[in-house]
Write a protein that holds these residues in place. Structure first.
Motif, PDB file in Angstrom:
ATOM      1  N   ARG A 269       0.816  -1.215   0.000  1.00 51.06           N
ATOM      2  CA  ARG A 269       0.000   0.000   0.000  1.00 51.06           C
ATOM      3  C   ARG A 269       0.847   1.262   0.000  1.00 51.06           C
ATOM      4  N   SER A 270       2.160   1.102  -0.005  1.00 48.23           N
ATOM      5  CA  SER A 270       3.050   2.256   0.145  1.00 48.23           C
ATOM      6  C   SER A 270       3.919   2.457  -1.084  1.00 48.23           C
ATOM      7  N   TRP A 271       4.200   3.706  -1.383  1.00 48.29           N
ATOM      8  CA  TRP A 271       5.142   4.052  -2.441  1.00 48.29           C
ATOM      9  C   TRP A 271       6.557   3.992  -1.885  1.00 48.29           C
ATOM     10  N   ARG A 272       7.432   3.319  -2.612  1.00 49.56           N
ATOM     11  CA  ARG A 272       8.823   3.199  -2.191  1.00 49.56           C
ATOM     12  C   ARG A 272       9.734   3.741  -3.279  1.00 49.56           C
ATOM     13  N   PRO A 273      10.835   4.404  -2.913  1.00 45.91           N
ATOM     14  CA  PRO A 273      11.762   4.894  -3.931  1.00 45.91           C
ATOM     15  C   PRO A 273      12.334   3.745  -4.760  1.00 45.91           C
ATOM     16  N   LEU A 274      12.369   3.926  -6.054  1.00 50.55           N
ATOM     17  CA  LEU A 274      12.924   2.901  -6.925  1.00 50.55           C
ATOM     18  C   LEU A 274      14.388   2.629  -6.594  1.00 50.55           C
ATOM     19  N   ALA A 275      15.100   3.666  -6.166  1.00 53.11           N
ATOM     20  CA  ALA A 275      16.525   3.512  -5.871  1.00 53.11           C
ATOM     21  C   ALA A 275      16.784   2.485  -4.783  1.00 53.11           C
ATOM     22  N   GLY A 276      15.824   2.243  -3.902  1.00 54.28           N
ATOM     23  CA  GLY A 276      16.013   1.266  -2.844  1.00 54.28           C
ATOM     24  C   GLY A 276      15.228  -0.015  -3.052  1.00 54.28           C
ATOM     25  N   PHE A 277      14.735  -0.234  -4.273  1.00 53.78           N
ATOM     26  CA  PHE A 277      13.889  -1.393  -4.567  1.00 53.78           C
ATOM     27  C   PHE A 277      14.518  -2.179  -5.710  1.00 53.78           C
ATOM     28  N   ASP A 278      14.747  -3.463  -5.506  1.00 52.82           N
ATOM     29  CA  ASP A 278      15.343  -4.319  -6.535  1.00 52.82           C
ATOM     30  C   ASP A 278      14.251  -4.777  -7.494  1.00 52.82           C
ATOM     31  N   LEU A 279      13.944  -3.933  -8.476  1.00 51.32           N
ATOM     32  CA  LEU A 279      12.858  -4.257  -9.398  1.00 51.32           C
ATOM     33  C   LEU A 279      13.172  -5.495 -10.252  1.00 51.32           C
ATOM     34  N   PRO A 280      14.366  -5.615 -10.861  1.00 52.98           N
ATOM     35  CA  PRO A 280      14.644  -6.849 -11.627  1.00 52.98           C
ATOM     36  C   PRO A 280      14.555  -8.102 -10.761  1.00 52.98           C
ATOM     37  N   GLY A 281      15.050  -8.034  -9.524  1.00 49.28           N
ATOM     38  CA  GLY A 281      14.972  -9.197  -8.645  1.00 49.28           C
ATOM     39  C   GLY A 281      13.538  -9.544  -8.296  1.00 49.28           C
ATOM     40  N   HIS A 282      12.746  -8.525  -8.004  1.00 48.85           N
ATOM     41  CA  HIS A 282      11.326  -8.751  -7.714  1.00 48.85           C
ATOM     42  C   HIS A 282      10.634  -9.386  -8.914  1.00 48.85           C
ATOM     43  N   GLN A 283      10.895  -8.874 -10.107  1.00 47.92           N
ATOM     44  CA  GLN A 283      10.224  -9.394 -11.297  1.00 47.92           C
ATOM     45  C   GLN A 283      10.641 -10.824 -11.600  1.00 47.92           C
ATOM     46  N   ALA A 284      11.909 -11.145 -11.371  1.00 49.08           N
ATOM     47  CA  ALA A 284      12.356 -12.518 -11.589  1.00 49.08           C
ATOM     48  C   ALA A 284      11.648 -13.477 -10.631  1.00 49.08           C
ATOM     49  N   ARG A 285      11.409 -13.027  -9.413  1.00 50.62           N
ATOM     50  CA  ARG A 285      10.785 -13.876  -8.395  1.00 50.62           C
ATOM     51  C   ARG A 285       9.289 -14.055  -8.631  1.00 50.62           C
ATOM     52  N   THR A 286       8.651 -13.073  -9.238  1.00 53.69           N
ATOM     53  CA  THR A 286       7.190 -13.114  -9.383  1.00 53.69           C
ATOM     54  C   THR A 286       6.733 -13.249 -10.841  1.00 53.69           C
ATOM     55  N   GLU A 287       7.653 -13.535 -11.752  1.00 57.71           N
ATOM     56  CA  GLU A 287       7.298 -13.568 -13.178  1.00 57.71           C
ATOM     57  C   GLU A 287       6.211 -14.593 -13.478  1.00 57.71           C
ATOM     58  N   HIS A 288       6.129 -15.655 -12.682  1.00 58.53           N
ATOM     59  CA  HIS A 288       5.110 -16.675 -12.940  1.00 58.53           C
ATOM     60  C   HIS A 288       3.699 -16.093 -12.900  1.00 58.53           C
ATOM     61  N   LEU A 289       3.516 -14.988 -12.176  1.00 53.95           N
ATOM     62  CA  LEU A 289       2.189 -14.373 -12.099  1.00 53.95           C
ATOM     63  C   LEU A 289       1.774 -13.751 -13.421  1.00 53.95           C
ATOM     64  N   VAL A 290       2.754 -13.352 -14.245  1.00 48.58           N
ATOM     65  CA  VAL A 290       2.456 -12.713 -15.529  1.00 48.58           C
ATOM     66  C   VAL A 290       1.699 -13.670 -16.445  1.00 48.58           C
ATOM     67  N   HIS A 291       1.970 -14.968 -16.311  1.00 44.02           N
ATOM     68  CA  HIS A 291       1.433 -15.945 -17.237  1.00 44.02           C
ATOM     69  C   HIS A 291       0.077 -16.496 -16.796  1.00 44.02           C
TER      70      HIS A 291
END
Length: 255
Positions: free
Chosen positions: A204-226
């Protein structure tokens, strides 16, 4: 890789698919429910990559004008018929050059309904059509408070074509960035160089991108895309985050 729901979408009536997209998108893209955090009311909004219009419909309720850019001909026609009167549809592909044609790629058996067409050819793409290219700067827009961009890997060219607007208007931008489609660093660096800082809606919170591992998050949750639209819309503890909000430095979401 496409989902069964995406494959079926191209065989269903356009109106049915469009209604489902408009209704379900806010459930798995909660940024669409948080427009008040970053989209100034009464301004002009630009929706780059309109698809069936889930963002354009919601933006039209809040903004004085919505300009929707959609390269797929039959989707652009559908948007012209169904969007509110304060929305204007421009058919073409947003890039860094205008007045020429570019190739828009689709998967086998798809003509744009799946929402994965792109100017950047990937292994899922099998055929293409020639579409007109345009730049956002070339549209001569004024009073722009928000830009949403979903161009499946062609972000840098589209952003280059909007440099004057970003410099003059300083709008908020919500850009879909996916490391599975290509490096996200160039688009982030381009906007950082323009004096923007990135934010992601984690929980529910906005977090700075600079402190968020977006590629790592996406690799971990990519199965949801399908998963299909209906399944992705169900409540869950974690979601696949691919939307990054960019605001001029010193500005925070919700302020």
């Amino acid at each position: 890789m496409t989902t069964l729901a995406a494959a079926v979408a191209s065989r269903l009536p356009t109106g049915l698919v469009a209604s489902a997209a408009v209704a379900l998108y806010p459930r798995f893209e909660p940024e669409l429910r948080r427009l008040a955090d970053f989209c100034p009311p009464g301004t002009t909004a630009v929706d780059i990559g309109g698809w069936y219009g889930p963002w354009s419909h919601r933006l039209a309720r809040r903004c004085a004008e919505v300009v929707t850019i959609e390269p797929v001909p039959h989707l652009a026609d559908h948007l012209r018929r169904t969007l509110p009167s304060n929305a204007r549809v421009v058919q073409g592909a947003a890039t860094d050059r205008a007045g020429s044609t570019v190739r828009l790629w689709f998967p086998e058996g798809d003509h744009g309904d799946r929402g994965v067409s792109s100017l950047e050819r990937r292994d899922i793409h099998a055929h293409c059509v020639e579409v007109e290219s345009l730049t956002v700067d070339g549209l001569g827009l004024r009073g722009v408070g928000f830009v949403k961009m979903d161009v499946d890997g062609a972000e840098v060219a589209a952003l280059r074509g909007a440099q004057e607007l970003l410099r003059r208007e300083r709008p908020a931008l919500l850009v879909e960035l996916e490391s599975r489609l290509g490096p996200i660093g160039p688009a982030v660096a381009l906007l950082t160089g323009q004096g923007y800082a990135g934010w992601v809606l984690a929980g529910r919170s906005w977090r700075p991108l600079a402190g968020f591992d977006l590629p790592g998050h996406q690799a971990r949750t990519e199965h949801l895309v399908h998963q299909g639209l209906l399944r992705r819309a169900l409540p869950r503890r974690e979601r696949y985050i691919n939307s990054v909000l960019f605001l001029p430095e010193g500005r925070r979401p919700g302020v």
